[in-house]
Design an enzyme around this catalytic site. Structure first.
Site, PDB file in Angstrom:
ATOM      1  CD  GLU A   1     -11.657  -0.788   1.247  1.00 31.59           C
ATOM      2  OE1 GLU A   1     -12.509   0.098   1.382  1.00 31.59           O
ATOM      3  OE2 GLU A   1     -11.904  -1.991   1.399  1.00 31.59           O
ATOM      4  CG  LEU A   2     -10.499   3.578  -4.975  1.00 32.17           C
ATOM      5  CD1 LEU A   2     -10.714   3.613  -6.473  1.00 32.17           C
ATOM      6  CD2 LEU A   2      -9.036   3.822  -4.651  1.00 32.17           C
TER       7      LEU A   2
ATOM      8  CD  GLU B   1       3.133  11.319  -0.036  1.00 32.81           C
ATOM      9  OE1 GLU B   1       2.666  10.222   0.305  1.00 32.81           O
ATOM     10  OE2 GLU B   1       2.617  12.017  -0.899  1.00 32.81           O
TER      11      GLU B   1
ATOM     12  N   GLY C   1      -7.037   5.027  -0.944  1.00 28.44           N
ATOM     13  CA  GLY C   1      -6.643   6.354  -1.413  1.00 28.44           C
ATOM     14  C   GLY C   1      -7.692   6.946  -2.325  1.00 28.44           C
ATOM     15  CB  SER C   2      -7.672  10.069  -4.201  1.00 28.74           C
ATOM     16  OG  SER C   2      -6.435   9.927  -4.857  1.00 28.74           O
TER      17      SER C   2
ATOM     18  CG  ASN D   1      -8.116   9.424   5.867  1.00 30.58           C
ATOM     19  OD1 ASN D   1      -7.317   8.570   5.523  1.00 30.58           O
ATOM     20  ND2 ASN D   1      -9.408   9.289   5.694  1.00 30.58           N
TER      21      ASN D   1
ATOM     22  CB  CYS E   1     -13.021   7.199   3.001  1.00 37.32           C
ATOM     23  SG  CYS E   1     -13.096   5.918   4.246  1.00 37.32           S
TER      24      CYS E   1
HETATM   25  P1  NAD Z   1      -4.080   9.852  -2.085  1.00 41.94           P
HETATM   26  O1  NAD Z   1      -4.788   9.015  -3.066  1.00 41.94           O
HETATM   27  O2  NAD Z   1      -3.480  11.131  -2.529  1.00 41.94           O
HETATM   28  O3  NAD Z   1      -2.934   8.996  -1.364  1.00 41.94           O
HETATM   29  C1  NAD Z   1      -3.126   7.670  -0.926  1.00 41.94           C
HETATM   30  C2  NAD Z   1      -1.831   6.872  -0.995  1.00 41.94           C
HETATM   31  O4  NAD Z   1      -1.420   6.783  -2.339  1.00 41.94           O
HETATM   32  C3  NAD Z   1      -0.671   7.534  -0.253  1.00 41.94           C
HETATM   33  O5  NAD Z   1       0.166   6.533   0.271  1.00 41.94           O
HETATM   34  C4  NAD Z   1       0.046   8.287  -1.333  1.00 41.94           C
HETATM   35  O6  NAD Z   1       1.390   8.494  -1.031  1.00 41.94           O
HETATM   36  C5  NAD Z   1      -0.100   7.305  -2.469  1.00 41.94           C
HETATM   37  N1  NAD Z   1       0.091   7.913  -3.790  1.00 41.94           N
HETATM   38  C6  NAD Z   1      -0.119   9.186  -4.178  1.00 41.94           C
HETATM   39  N2  NAD Z   1       0.212   9.350  -5.472  1.00 41.94           N
HETATM   40  C7  NAD Z   1       0.627   8.150  -5.907  1.00 41.94           C
HETATM   41  C8  NAD Z   1       1.098   7.654  -7.145  1.00 41.94           C
HETATM   42  N3  NAD Z   1       1.188   8.422  -8.223  1.00 41.94           N
HETATM   43  N4  NAD Z   1       1.447   6.368  -7.207  1.00 41.94           N
HETATM   44  C9  NAD Z   1       1.341   5.571  -6.129  1.00 41.94           C
HETATM   45  N5  NAD Z   1       0.905   5.972  -4.950  1.00 41.94           N
HETATM   46  C10 NAD Z   1       0.550   7.238  -4.838  1.00 41.94           C
HETATM   47  O7  NAD Z   1      -5.123  10.089  -0.909  1.00 41.94           O
HETATM   48  P2  NAD Z   1      -5.036  11.060   0.344  1.00 41.94           P
HETATM   49  O8  NAD Z   1      -5.339  12.438  -0.068  1.00 41.94           O
HETATM   50  O9  NAD Z   1      -3.842  10.796   1.148  1.00 41.94           O
HETATM   51  O10 NAD Z   1      -6.268  10.423   1.137  1.00 41.94           O
HETATM   52  C11 NAD Z   1      -7.565  10.688   0.862  1.00 41.94           C
HETATM   53  C12 NAD Z   1      -8.256   9.705  -0.059  1.00 41.94           C
HETATM   54  O11 NAD Z   1      -8.271   8.391   0.482  1.00 41.94           O
HETATM   55  C13 NAD Z   1      -9.702  10.098  -0.201  1.00 41.94           C
HETATM   56  O12 NAD Z   1     -10.111   9.931  -1.526  1.00 41.94           O
HETATM   57  C14 NAD Z   1     -10.404   9.124   0.720  1.00 41.94           C
HETATM   58  O13 NAD Z   1     -11.774   8.928   0.477  1.00 41.94           O
HETATM   59  C15 NAD Z   1      -9.621   7.901   0.505  1.00 41.94           C
HETATM   60  N6  NAD Z   1      -9.869   6.963   1.603  1.00 41.94           N
HETATM   61  C16 NAD Z   1     -10.573   5.824   1.350  1.00 41.94           C
HETATM   62  C17 NAD Z   1     -10.857   4.950   2.389  1.00 41.94           C
HETATM   63  C18 NAD Z   1     -11.613   3.679   2.164  1.00 41.94           C
HETATM   64  O14 NAD Z   1     -11.486   2.768   2.985  1.00 41.94           O
HETATM   65  N7  NAD Z   1     -12.395   3.546   1.099  1.00 41.94           N
HETATM   66  C19 NAD Z   1     -10.392   5.239   3.678  1.00 41.94           C
HETATM   67  C20 NAD Z   1      -9.697   6.424   3.888  1.00 41.94           C
HETATM   68  C21 NAD Z   1      -9.423   7.274   2.840  1.00 41.94           C
END
Ligand code: NAD
Length: 478
Positions: free
Chosen positions: A249-250, A177, A227-228, A151, A283
């Site tokens: 940072e979720l 990706e 990430g999530s 994002n 996020c």
């Molecule tokens: P995602 O969790 O799907 O992906 C995040 C990262 O993890 C990517 O690099 C992805 O390739 C990797 N990933 C995915 N599956 C994986 C696995 N099985 N093993 C290891 N790595 C894996 O998140 P998204 O949909 O790209 O982004 C949105 C999420 O990120 C939302 O939940 C959002 O709130 C969160 N986010 C948090 C913050 C924060 O600072 N707290 C900031 C921005 C986004």
């Protein structure tokens, strides 16, 4: 300047050893615009060896040199903003103006951490004995594996790279990706600023394969994910097996409380614009709006008016306020959340579907729902979508209770002009960050992060660089 589309390992731009690639899709047209490498185990081993060697060089580099290097990285990112912005828009979808803002915020991370590199203070203490000298020093933790989402494809990796390098660590970054090339511009800036080979590396490919391979390696001493929640749990399991420290940072489900003494016009305008920034894919985006009963209807009306004034379109068009969602997966998730809410009795005030005139692209109209209730998925799950559910509350206590009824605790927002309400609400809200009459709150100098299931660890502020150090106690007997 050519758009970088290869991995960056030990100071070199490389394809994968077996030549495999992954497509990059423009979310505005659904067309493939480029490919990037899909790393093999061999590529990952090479990155690990590079990070190990890079760390040995970088940890012996003095803090003033690290600081000057980081400042050059920040300057190069700023200089290249006009080249980077269209690439962010092409692979992520956000309007060009937002892309430029993101690039400046990423440069700020390098500026801020350039200063922090020289301020990793230890301390010396008086001992029980005059023949002993006691000291505490903070050393770099070692090679870091960092995972970032799509994002904010430049800012979020920068939030990890800059403090890691400031502390004297090396890093291997795996960007999302969908948005690899935007992140590779950071590698390019590091390279040109003179960051030694192996200190900063970017690998691309299949997420689960990369995270498993990197985290299991003894080279990696620290893991950092943005990430999530689902991916956070997965990476924590891997880190638990190896007993590795991890920063998380979720996601969030940030509430907004609008009190009856607030400036209603300002609150509705600010809240609606902030909600739909980056199409709700932020996020700390507000995910639930609670408005005090007596002003609920006029607030809703103004919020809907502002929402309807937002122009949806291709992010390259300077008139666009809201671009497409970043992927088909996000579009389908958005449709499902709105369907669920409407099926359970929510009223659709505006939006609720794709714009008719845009036949291609992952577009969805900014959507406002009222008459929402707690059993709807939109009030439980992180939406990460352009959907604003608006509900009401009675008094301060009721408002705080509703706002805190979530497993997440990233950000929370308050609109009020009353000093007592301001302090009681900001102290009572369960969140890592609170914005009062302000919803644009992220900045390099402040600690960013959440509580509860939004994670732990902080990025930015004086706290950020500490996450990349280990504490050592030294006892000297004279
Ligand atoms: P995602 O969790 O799907 O992906 C995040 C990262 O993890 C990517 O690099 C992805 O390739 C990797 N990933 C995915 N599956 C994986 C696995 N099985 N093993 C290891 N790595 C894996 O998140 P998204 O949909 O790209 O982004 C949105 C999420 O990120 C939302 O939940 C959002 O709130 C969160 N986010 C948090 C913050 C924060 O600072 N707290 C900031 C921005 C986004």
């Amino acid at each position: 300047m050519e758009v970088p589309n290869r991995m960056y390992i030990e100071g070199e731009w490389v394809t994968s050893t077996d030549g495999a690639t992954m497509p990059i899709i423009d979310p505005a047209t659904e067309e493939q615009v480029d490919t990037v490498p899909r790393a093999t185990a061999e590529d990952l081993d090479r990155a690990l060896e590079a990070a190990e060697r890079g760390w040995r060089v970088w940890r012996e580099t003095d803090a003033w040199t690290r600081s000057n290097t980081l400042r050059r990285v920040g300057a190069l990112i700023r200089e290249r903003a006009e080249a980077i912005a269209p690439v962010i828009t092409e692979e992520q979808g956000k309007p060009l103006g937002e892309a430029r803002g993101e690039i400046m915020a990423a440069a700020d991370q390098f500026d801020w951490n350039a200063d922090e590199a020289r301020r990793i203070y230890g301390r010396s203490l008086e001992s029980h004995s005059r023949s002993e000298r006691l000291m505490v020093i903070h050393q770099p933790i070692g090679p870091v594996a960092a995972f970032s989402p799509g994002n904010f494809p430049v800012l979020l990796p920068a939030r990890k790279i800059a403090p890691a390098l400031a502390a004297g660590c090396s890093i291997i970054v795996k960007p999302a990706e969908e948005t690899v090339r935007s992140c590779l511009y950071l590698a390019q800036a590091c390279h040109d600023a003179g960051v030694p080979a192996g200190v900063m590396n970017v690998v691309t490919g299949e997420p689960a394969q990369i995270s498993t391979h990197l985290i299991r390696s003894p080279v990696i001493r620290k893991v950092s994910l943005t990430g999530s929640l689902a991916v956070g749990k997965e990476l924590m399991r891997l880190c638990a097996e190896e007993l590795k420290p991890v920063a998380m940072e979720l996601g969030g489900h940030s509430p907004v409380l609008v009190f009856e003494d607030a400036d209603l016009e300002f609150a509705a305008e600010t809240a609606a614009r902030a909600k739909f920034r980056n199409n709700g894919q932020v996020c700390i985006a507000a995910s639930r709006f609670y408005v005090q009963q007596s002003i609920a209807e006029p607030f809703l009306k103004r919020f809907v008016d502002v929402t309807q004034s937002l122009r949806v379109g291709n992010g390259r068009d300077p008139d666009t306020d809201v671009g497409p969602l970043c992927s088909r997966r996000r579009l389908e998730a958005t449709e499902a959340l709105v369907r669920d809410a409407v099926d359970k009795g929510a009223s659709l005030r505006t939006g609720g579907g794709r714009p008719r005139e845009l036949r291609k692209g992952f577009y969805y109209l900014p959507t406002v729902l009222s008459d929402v209730s707690a059993e709807m998925r939109i009030l439980q799950e992180e939406p990460f979508a352009p959907i604003a559910p608006i509900a009401t509350f009675n008094d301060l206590e009721d408002g705080i209770e509703k706002a805190n009824a979530s497993n997440y605790g990233l950000a929370a927002y308050i609109f009020t002009r009353d000093t007592a309400t301001l302090f009681r609400a900001s102290e009572g809200l369960e969140a890592g960050m609170v914005g009062v009459n302000n919803m644009v709150i992220a900045s390099a100098e402040m600690p960013f992060g959440g509580i509860k299931q939004s994670g732990f660890g902080r990025e930015g502020g004086a706290e950020g660089v500490k996450g990349y150090t280990v504490t050592k106690y030294i006892n000297v007997r004279l």
